[in-house]
Each structure stands twice: as C-alpha cells, then as structure tokens.
Design a protein around this motif. Structure first.
Motif, PDB file in Angstrom:
ATOM      1  N   PRO A 143       0.858  -1.189   0.000  1.00 29.63           N
ATOM      2  CA  PRO A 143       0.000   0.000   0.000  1.00 29.63           C
ATOM      3  C   PRO A 143       0.894   1.239   0.000  1.00 29.63           C
ATOM      4  O   PRO A 143       1.774   1.362   0.848  1.00 29.63           O
ATOM      5  N   VAL A 144       0.692   2.110  -0.951  1.00 29.35           N
ATOM      6  CA  VAL A 144       1.533   3.309  -1.067  1.00 29.35           C
ATOM      7  C   VAL A 144       0.701   4.544  -0.747  1.00 29.35           C
ATOM      8  O   VAL A 144      -0.261   4.840  -1.451  1.00 29.35           O
ATOM      9  N   ALA A 145       1.059   5.243   0.314  1.00 25.35           N
ATOM     10  CA  ALA A 145       0.335   6.466   0.681  1.00 25.35           C
ATOM     11  C   ALA A 145       1.128   7.679   0.205  1.00 25.35           C
ATOM     12  O   ALA A 145       2.315   7.800   0.482  1.00 25.35           O
ATOM     13  N   LEU A 146       0.450   8.539  -0.544  1.00 29.41           N
ATOM     14  CA  LEU A 146       1.094   9.740  -1.081  1.00 29.41           C
ATOM     15  C   LEU A 146       0.198  10.949  -0.817  1.00 29.41           C
ATOM     16  O   LEU A 146      -1.005  10.809  -0.623  1.00 29.41           O
ATOM     17  N   PRO A 147       0.787  12.147  -0.845  1.00 31.01           N
ATOM     18  CA  PRO A 147      -0.039  13.351  -0.680  1.00 31.01           C
ATOM     19  C   PRO A 147      -1.073  13.475  -1.804  1.00 31.01           C
ATOM     20  O   PRO A 147      -0.880  12.908  -2.890  1.00 31.01           O
ATOM     21  N   LYS A 148      -2.110  14.228  -1.515  1.00 33.08           N
ATOM     22  CA  LYS A 148      -3.250  14.344  -2.421  1.00 33.08           C
ATOM     23  C   LYS A 148      -2.854  14.752  -3.849  1.00 33.08           C
ATOM     24  O   LYS A 148      -3.315  14.160  -4.825  1.00 33.08           O
ATOM     25  N   ASP A 149      -2.012  15.774  -3.982  1.00 30.38           N
ATOM     26  CA  ASP A 149      -1.698  16.256  -5.342  1.00 30.38           C
ATOM     27  C   ASP A 149      -0.973  15.172  -6.146  1.00 30.38           C
ATOM     28  O   ASP A 149      -1.168  15.040  -7.348  1.00 30.38           O
ATOM     29  N   GLN A 150      -0.164  14.366  -5.476  1.00 31.25           N
ATOM     30  CA  GLN A 150       0.557  13.307  -6.193  1.00 31.25           C
ATOM     31  C   GLN A 150      -0.387  12.166  -6.588  1.00 31.25           C
ATOM     32  O   GLN A 150      -0.291  11.612  -7.688  1.00 31.25           O
ATOM     33  N   VAL A 151      -1.318  11.838  -5.685  1.00 35.03           N
ATOM     34  CA  VAL A 151      -2.314  10.811  -6.030  1.00 35.03           C
ATOM     35  C   VAL A 151      -3.162  11.311  -7.205  1.00 35.03           C
ATOM     36  O   VAL A 151      -3.426  10.568  -8.159  1.00 35.03           O
ATOM     37  N   ASP A 152      -3.539  12.594  -7.158  1.00 33.13           N
ATOM     38  CA  ASP A 152      -4.316  13.166  -8.270  1.00 33.13           C
ATOM     39  C   ASP A 152      -3.550  13.051  -9.585  1.00 33.13           C
ATOM     40  O   ASP A 152      -4.115  12.719 -10.626  1.00 33.13           O
TER      41      ASP A 152
END
Ligand code: SF4
Lengths: 468, 201
Positions: free
Chosen positions: B118-127
């Motif tokens: 599971p990779v958690a990234l900040p919102k702008d990067q996920v977007d």
C-alpha cells in the motif's frame, strides 16, 4: 516521578514483550476471540506448519457471523458453505483445545457480546479478534482491536502480535444527554464530527461526564463504533460500574485474585497531565437523536435535518455523496423524518444487549409495529434472549409485531439468510451502512434502538422524542 | 511469502473515497475456508450485475485495465471490516500495489502480510497518478520498493514512506510467525513475569 501516562500507554507498556530499535514491538495478547469466518485459514496455516495453539486457555471460539437465527437451526444449518465453516470452527476448537460455545449452547452469541457476558473481558487486558468491532471490549478499559487472518494465525501460534504504538486521541463528551438521546447518538455524532478516517492511526479514549453517566452497555455501544471513525481501538477508563459488571461472572477473578485484580484496575486511569496527540470535545446536551442518510457512517445528521446536497461538500467528497444518494434513492432537501422505511432491524454487537431491548420495549409500550413493516429483533446472545424472556419484554415485543430470533450477527452483515432485497430500506441498529452491507441493493439507515422502535411505529424515520 | 521488489504495470483509476472492504469483497464470498480463488469475486457488486454479467464501464472490465496490477484510489481505502479476504481477493486478481492518500489501519496491515504494497502519497501526487492512470493502457506505473519510489511512464517520480521493518519483510518475503518464534525466550520470560504480577489473567 515518572511521566504522566494515558490509559492506553499503561496497557501498552504492560504488554511489551520485545521492542526493536525502530519501535516495532511484540505485544502480548491476553484474550483471543475466534469466530467461524476469519479463522479457518489461520488454523489451516497452523496445521500446515505443524504448530499448536500457544495458550488455548486464553482463546475462545464461537460461531456467530453466518449462523441462521431461526429456531429450526437446532436441526442443523441448511446452507452448505455456512455449515462447513461452523463445523470447521468446532473441529478446530476441539483439536486445539479451545473453549467453544456451540450454536445450541445458551451462552452462544455475537463474539463481542459474550466476551463481556462470560467475564473474559476485563480491564487492563489486551484482547484481539479477527473482527473489526473488537473495539467494543474497550468499554472495560481493555486494549481491544480487530486483526486480519494472518494475525489470527500469528496470535494462535505465539500469543503475541507485532505492532507499532498508535497515537493517543481524546474524545470528551461533556454534560448530560437529553431525553431520548442514547450512546448510539453519541458515537454516530462523534463520527459525524471527525469523519470516517478521523481516528486513523489513533487509539481513542472516550471521557467526560456523558460517558461516565453511560451504563456499561452504553459504553460498549460507543467503543464498538471507534472503528467507523477510523480508530482501531476505543477505551473508557474503568470505574465502579465496570467493576460491578465484571464481578461474579463465570471467568472473572474470584476471592483473593479478585481483590488483587481490583487494586490493579484502579490504577489504570489516565494520569492527570498526560498528553494526547489529538483532542475533540462534544457537548452532550447538544447531541440530538441522529440517523445516517448515506453509505458511510460519517453521513450522519440529527433527525430534524434534511438530506444534504452534494454541492455542499468539497470536491473530493461530492462525487461520493452523489453516488451514495443515488444508491440510497434519496434526493437533496428531503426531510429525514419523511423517509419511509420497509424494515426494522434491531441487533448486532452495537445494540443487541438487554438494555437496548429494554429501550425498544419502552418506546413500544402500548404501540404496535405499523402494518406492512418487517420488524426483526435478534438478541446479541442466548443469555440476552433468555433474560428478555424472563423480564417479559420478549413477549411484549412479539405481541407488538416484532419477530423474535435466535442470537447471531444476522442482518448486520447479512451472511446468513437475513438479508435486505434490492431497494429495501431498513432502519438498523447495526454499525455499517455500506453499499450492499445488509443485502445487495439494500438501503441502510443507522440509528439507536429507541429510534428504530420509533421508526417501526410510524413506518418512517422519526424523532423518538415525539414518542417518549 | 513471495518477495516483493518492483512492479511495473498498468494502473487502474478508482477515484472514489472510502472504498470499503464490503465493496472489495462482498460478504457472500467470505464463506470459503481457503485463501485462494477470490479474484473472480473482487469488487463483485460493482463489477457484475444481478445476472452475473460484466458491467462494461467498471474500470477493471474495461479492456485497457483488465490486467491492472496497480490500483490508484481515493482517500481512506480499505475501510470497514478486518477481513483479510480483501487483500486475498486483490492479490488473486493480480493487484500488487494500491496507491491512495490514506488507508484504513487494519487493511494496511493485512496488505503487507499478503505481498501487497500500500503506497500512501499526498493528495496532489495521487491526483497526478490518477490522471495518468485515466489516460489508459500506455499509463504504466513503476513502483520500486527498494528505492521507495513511484514513477510514471513520462519519468515523473514520487517518493513514498514505508516502515523499515515491513519493507524488509516484504523485500525478503519473510513470514512473521517464523520471525516471532525466534523470540520465544522473550515470550516465555514475559509470561513468567506476568504470572507473578497479574496471576488472575
Ligand atoms: S454483529 Fe456485525 S459488526 Fe458485530 S461482529 Fe457481527 S458482523 Fe461484525
């Protein structure tokens, strides 16, 4: 003097078996509860590796998730897959020497209801179960949380769990609740305030006057839904109510052991000055009876409200709201109290204890379930059922039009035959309103037992305060 | 457990928040006593209609994404129950990485035990990755655990955080139980201390 510690810190510290340099800990587990759905693969793993259960005397097994709740279940479970799962649990319990409460044992029931009932649940313990609502046991000041099947296998084999410590979160509910407002309204209101991920990475301690004033049953309802707010565990500091509840139960300490346990339990509360990483405060007197309108437990509003408009949410959530309103068949602006229901489900580990059934009986007194409404009560355990029968509640409720079932999870997750049909709308005392949770296409509104009773009487979501 | 090093594959976009475990694997499939074979039922109620026919616009039914190995999803992925059937179903389908802004704790944990990262990234990067995934088949994403990076086909690279112990176990394919059993001395010593300190337990 040592640093002031929270209740969570104290239980954690007392259970560390080993701590690695990076903070990964091996935590000792005092009680392991096992049910039929999330354990077969774990026992299979043990057998394949030739391992035994390390502490069978600390392990308790009960089938609850997919057992039928009709009286004829005594003759055996008709559904083949469910039967195989229940039989597998029974065989595993026997082979590994674990305490087992079978379907025909009066003590059988939902795992989180019978743990406390049988005195397995006590303050200061670490308790795990392959079920996310294990947080329920936190009402006793025990550190209790759900685990996955690999972890079930890990605990069976080693009586420990690999964990990193969570952060501390404090949720204080001040003042007293108004009439008609219950523990369920508290816990749903908290999720409404923090969001479904508000507690992620935290262990919550619930405190404040409104929490202290709750009965043990009410505290269990509050802790039960910690997971819906994203927290793995919820805790309430033990007090005299806790001790009175535990005293004398089958597996509670007795005699000198009781005195020693009690002395220890009294030291568990959070020290003055202990720090929390996150704190929120709710005013008890401002909490109204609430219902959910969407498909996440955070979609909650006072019953006096209206269905919200997707545009009133930020962009990330608006799409989800749009989708959930379509699923729920609701349009923005509709008064919640105008929503007509088909079904009432009173049950689940959130609200199927004796006090919940008494709440329902109180609202129903002199009233009937509205014609055409399917209304079902599934007591949380065989003992809750027996007690309600002894108090005369069972008979009153049946006369008022409710079906009276045998104990189990039932329509909380609809793995057994108790399911909603597509489009069927249900007022439910359970804990999850996810799409399809109570049956494919089924529509769930979460609420308290008292509110569910009010809905049964009127045939729509209703403000119980108008009936009491 | 199989070792996890790097995955380079098609990423399927699921821009929904709060994707819960009931969506990932509905309860009617929890009656199995095995771990395998759940992939055909992954996202069952979103993927198939009442007659069991595929719903054509569901992302994993679209030709470009049928072989996806990576999911890019909205906030709070995997909330709900503790059922490990959720990662079992994802893995059995072929999903090896899930990217989101946040994950529910129990699900997050369960992933590592089943070779899913599971990779958690900040919102702008996920977007950004979501946009990229929506472009379709050419959108291959590479996830490298050793260097803790996610890269798109045009070379944009984001770094993600992962707990060192979990990373080590995933890279080496280590089994937790085996590791813990090596600490049996510490467990026995704890049990003796606990017996003296709190004999009522
Ligand atoms: S009653 Fe519902 S929430 Fe509780 S253990 Fe059973 S299925 Fe889970």
């Amino acid at each position: 003097m040592s640093r002031p510690r929270t209740l969570y810190d104290k239980i954690w510290d007392a259970h560390v078996v080993h701590e690695a340099d990076d903070g990964t800990c091996l935590i000792y587990i005092d009680r392991h509860l096992v049910h039929e759905v999330t354990s077969p693969q774990a026992f299979e793993g043990l057998r394949m590796a030739g391992r035994s259960v390390r502490a069978p005397e600390k392990t308790i097994a009960v089938p609850d998730h997919n057992v039928p709740t009709t009286v004829d279940r005594e003759q055996g479970i008709a559904n083949k897959e469910s039967r195989i799962q229940v039989e597998a649990l029974e065989t595993n319990a026997r082979d590994f020497g674990i305490v087992y409460y079978g379907v025909n044992d009066v003590r059988q029931g939902i795992v989180h209801i019978i743990g406390p009932e049988q005195g397995w649940t006590q303050p200061g313990l670490t308790i795990v179960c392959g079920d996310s609502h294990t947080a329920t046991h936190g009402a006793f000041g025990a550190l209790a949380h759900g685990i996955g099947t690999s972890e079930v296998e890990h605990v069976l084999a080693t009586q420990t769990l690999i964990q990193k410590k969570s952060r501390n979160m404090k949720v204080e509910v001040t003042g007293s609740l108004g009439p008609g407002v219950t523990a369920k309204d508290i816990t749903l209101s908290i999720i409404g305030a923090t969001g479904a991920a508000g507690g992620t990475g935290h262990v919550i301690e619930y405190c404040g006057q409104a929490i202290r004033e709750l009965t043990m049953e009410g505290r269990m309802t509050v802790c039960n839904m910690a997971i819906e707010g994203g927290a793995r565990a919820g805790l309430v500091a033990p007090d005299d109510k806790t001790f009175d509840y535990v005293r004398g139960r089958s597996h509670a300490p007795k005699g000198a052991a009781w005195e020693a346990a009690l002395a220890h339990w009294k030291t568990l509360g959070t020290d003055p000055g202990a720090e929390f990483d996150k704190e929120i405060v709710l005013k008890g007197e401002e909490i109204a009876p609430v219902v959910t309108w969407g498909t996440s437990p955070e979609d909650v509003l006072p019953i006096t409200g209206t269905v919200p408009h997707p545009d009133s949410f930020d962009a990330g959530k608006a799409g989800a709201v749009q989708r959930s309103l379509e699923y729920m068949g609701l349009s923005p602006g509709t008064r919640l109290a105008d929503i007509e229901i088909d079904t009432v489900f009173i049950g689940s580990c959130t609200n199927a204890r004796i006090e919940d059934l008494r709440d329902v009986a109180r609202v129903m007194r002199g009233r009937r379930v509205k014609d055409g409404i399917r209304a079902m009560i599934v007591p949380g355990s065989g003992l809750v059922r027996a007690q309600a029968e002894e108090e005369g509640i069972a008979q009153e409720l049946q006369e008022a039009g409710f079906e009276w079932r045998m104990a189990g999870c039932s329509m909380c997750l609809a793995m057994n035959p108790d399911q909603l049909a597509p489009g069927e709308r249900c007022a439910s005392t359970s804990n999850r309103n996810f799409e399809g949770r109570q049956g494919r296409g089924g529509r769930t509104h979460l609420l308290s037992p008292a509110m569910a009773a009010a809905a049964a009487v009127t045939g729509r979501l209703s403000d119980v305060r108008e009936l009491v | 457990m199989e070792r996890f090093e790097r995955v380079s594959g098609i990423a399927a976009p699921m821009p929904l928040v709060n994707i819960d475990t009931d969506m990932i694997i509905p309860k009617q499939f929890l009656k199995t006593i095995k771990r395998s074979g759940l992939g055909v039922n992954l996202f069952d109620e979103m993927r198939f209609d009442e007659n069991g026919d595929e719903i054509p616009d569901f992302v994993l039914n679209r030709p470009a994404y049928r072989n996806a190995e990576i999911l890019v999803a909205g906030d709070n992925f995997g909330c709900g129950s503790s059922r490990e059937h959720a990662p079992w179903a994802l893995r059995d389908f072929g999903i090896k990485v899930v990217v989101s802004t946040s994950f529910a704790d129990i699900f997050y944990n369960n992933c590592f035990k089943n070779g899913i990262l599971p990779v958690a990234l900040p919102k702008d990067q996920v977007d950004f990755l979501m946009d990229d995934a929506e472009k379709g088949e050419n959108a291959r994403i590479t996830v490298d655990l050793e260097s803790q990076t996610v890269s798109t086909s045009d070379g944009t690279t984001f770094r993600f955080e992962v707990d060192p112990f979990r990373k080590h176990c995933l890279l080496e394919g280590l089994d937790d139980i085996g590791l813990t059993l090596k600490k049996m001395d510490a467990i026995e010593a704890y049990e003796q201390r606990a017996q003296l300190r709190s004999p009522w337990i």
